[in-house]
Scaffold this active site. Structure first.
Site, PDB file in Angstrom:
ATOM      1  N   LYS A  59      24.657  20.678  56.721  1.00  0.00           N
ATOM      2  CA  LYS A  59      24.670  20.044  58.032  1.00  0.00           C
ATOM      3  C   LYS A  59      23.476  20.469  58.890  1.00  0.00           C
ATOM      4  O   LYS A  59      23.061  19.731  59.801  1.00  0.00           O
ATOM      5  CB  LYS A  59      25.959  20.383  58.776  1.00  0.00           C
ATOM      6  CG  LYS A  59      27.217  19.761  58.189  1.00  0.00           C
ATOM      7  CD  LYS A  59      27.393  18.334  58.642  1.00  0.00           C
ATOM      8  CE  LYS A  59      28.748  17.783  58.248  1.00  0.00           C
ATOM      9  NZ  LYS A  59      28.957  16.403  58.725  1.00  0.00           N
TER      10      LYS A  59
ATOM     11  N   ASP B   2      34.120  19.469  63.004  1.00  0.00           N
ATOM     12  CA  ASP B   2      35.099  20.272  62.281  1.00  0.00           C
ATOM     13  C   ASP B   2      34.528  21.643  61.960  1.00  0.00           C
ATOM     14  O   ASP B   2      35.185  22.444  61.310  1.00  0.00           O
ATOM     15  CB  ASP B   2      35.501  19.565  60.978  1.00  0.00           C
ATOM     16  CG  ASP B   2      36.419  18.378  61.222  1.00  0.00           C
ATOM     17  OD1 ASP B   2      37.393  18.534  61.965  1.00  0.00           O
ATOM     18  OD2 ASP B   2      36.152  17.294  60.683  1.00  0.00           O
TER      19      ASP B   2
END
Length: 399
Positions: free
Chosen positions: A84, A134
């Site tokens: 990410k 998340d």
């Protein structure tokens, strides 16, 4: 379109999948080669950049009855433990550049060196970026904000663990916990941004909001580009975990750009309790997953496929799998016990878990074309981003 349930796995084949020039054109309409090239040129110059490992796992390949297996290990990416970091931080960089141009401080988007210098410091410091997460995407956005000098407010859904919240806060971001699902956190971040004049840096897109998520996915293309450079020939299969779908869409677009008609068979993998792509492929339209989306694969606990990702996945995914949590946890332990031993997080091993479950089912192996000639790539998209959760599942520390 067919749907089969085999023990711990649900399988749907996608009759709308296409290949060759048709898929390449569709992908390029969302993520152009130029966009990937621009992201790569920027990211490879960041402090600490290095290609992540792509080890072969011959022992596990033999156990699964396939010819070769490579695992793209993203656990060390920029020290943040996840792929990410490629996407969120790149999108922050692009957003800041656009805003500086919009405010008339320069006619062309500034470089990274310009952003971190004193030249635009007052403008950058006045900007707040925000997102829902998340865990890993929010950490990337927070890191990008710290790297380039702006402020970050990150919203987390109720099940994000304290360790993941603390990792985001340690980068200087303000963390806001939302008593709801990931999708509810997305809506809260969007509403607060509109009220406060903040800028949303989301990895999921929806009508009217597509440009920033495409910047995120362009950053992910760096990871796929490293795989392309490392392999002497395309794999026959790529298993891709799906939350909102950005990783899978970016990998498909970047690899189809490179491999064209030789593109592999793409298989998506989701948690059964948070599957949104599989039912969407069955219905031919985006379907929202129902329920609390409770899964140990926290990074995949997303209720709806990103709008821009769907444009690629609808035509690019050949098969969709939904798996039980137990399958992912077993994959984590197999990796830890393997040669070489690899640390894979709960969400990061989902693609591998789908491969293992399919290969161990004769019916699914036949349906997916898995045999001794098969060459598979999986993306280990995270390491032990919560050490306590990893220890509980695997039985020992990641170290």
């Amino acid at each position: 379109m067919s749907c089969d349930v085999v023990e711990e796995v649900v399988h749907v084949s996608n009759a709308r999948a296409v290949g060759g020039d048709r898929l390449a054109a569709r992908c390029a309409g969302v993520l152009s080669p130029e966009r990937f090239a621009e992201a790569a040129a920027e990211i490879v110059g960041w402090p600490g950049y290095a290609p992540t490992p792509l080890p072969a796992l011959p022992g596990l390949a033999r156990r699964l009855g396939i010819g070769a297996l490579h695992y793209k290990d993203e656990s060390g990416r920029f020290g943040l433990g996840s792929f990410k970091s490629l996407g969120g931080a790149h999108a922050v960089f692009r957003l800041l550049g656009r805003e500086i141009v919009r405010r008339g401080a320069t006619a062309t988007p500034p470089s990274r060196a310009d952003l971190v210098s004193s030249r635009f410091r007052s403008i950058v410091a006045s900007i707040t970026v925000t997102c829902a997460t998340d865990g890993n995407h929010g950490r990337s956005v927070a890191w990008g904000a710290k790297l380039f000098g702006c402020r970050a407010v990150i919203y987390v859904q109720k099940d994000v663990t304290p360790a993941r919240r603390e990792a985001i806060a340690a980068l200087g971001a303000t963390v806001v916990r939302v008593e709801g699902t990931y999708d509810e956190a997305v809506r809260r971040a969007d509403a607060d941004a509109a009220q406060n004049g903040w800028f949303v840096v989301s990895d999921t897109s929806y009508p009217g909001y597509v440009d920033v998520p495409c910047d995120v996915m362009a950053g992910y293309g760096v990871m796929a580009g490293e795989v392309i450079a490392a392999l002497s020939e395309p794999p026959t299969h790529v298993f891709l975990q799906v939350g909102v779908g950005g990783l899978a869409a970016a990998v498909i677009a970047r690899t189809v750009e490179a491999w064209g008609a030789a593109r592999p068979r793409f298989v998506s993998v989701e948690p059964k309790t948070a599957a949104c792509l599989l039912p969407s492929l069955s219905a031919g339209r985006r379907i929202t997953a129902e329920g609390g989306l409770d899964t140990v694969m926290a990074g995949l606990a997303c209720g709806e496929v990103s709008l821009t990702a769907w444009e690629i996945l609808e035509a690019g995914i050949d098969d969709a799998l939904a798996i039980d949590d137990a399958v992912a946890m077993r994959a984590m332990r197999l990796l830890a016990d393997g040669e070489p031993a690899i640390v894979g997080g709960e969400s990061g091993v989902a693609g591998l878990a789908g491969l293992i479950a399919a290969a161990e089912s004769p019916a699914l192996a036949r349906a997916l074309g898995l045999d001794p000639t098969t060459r598979v790539v999986v993306f280990g998209s995270e390491g032990a981003t919560d050490p306590a959760v990893y220890r509980r599942i695997v039985g020992r520390d990641a170290a």
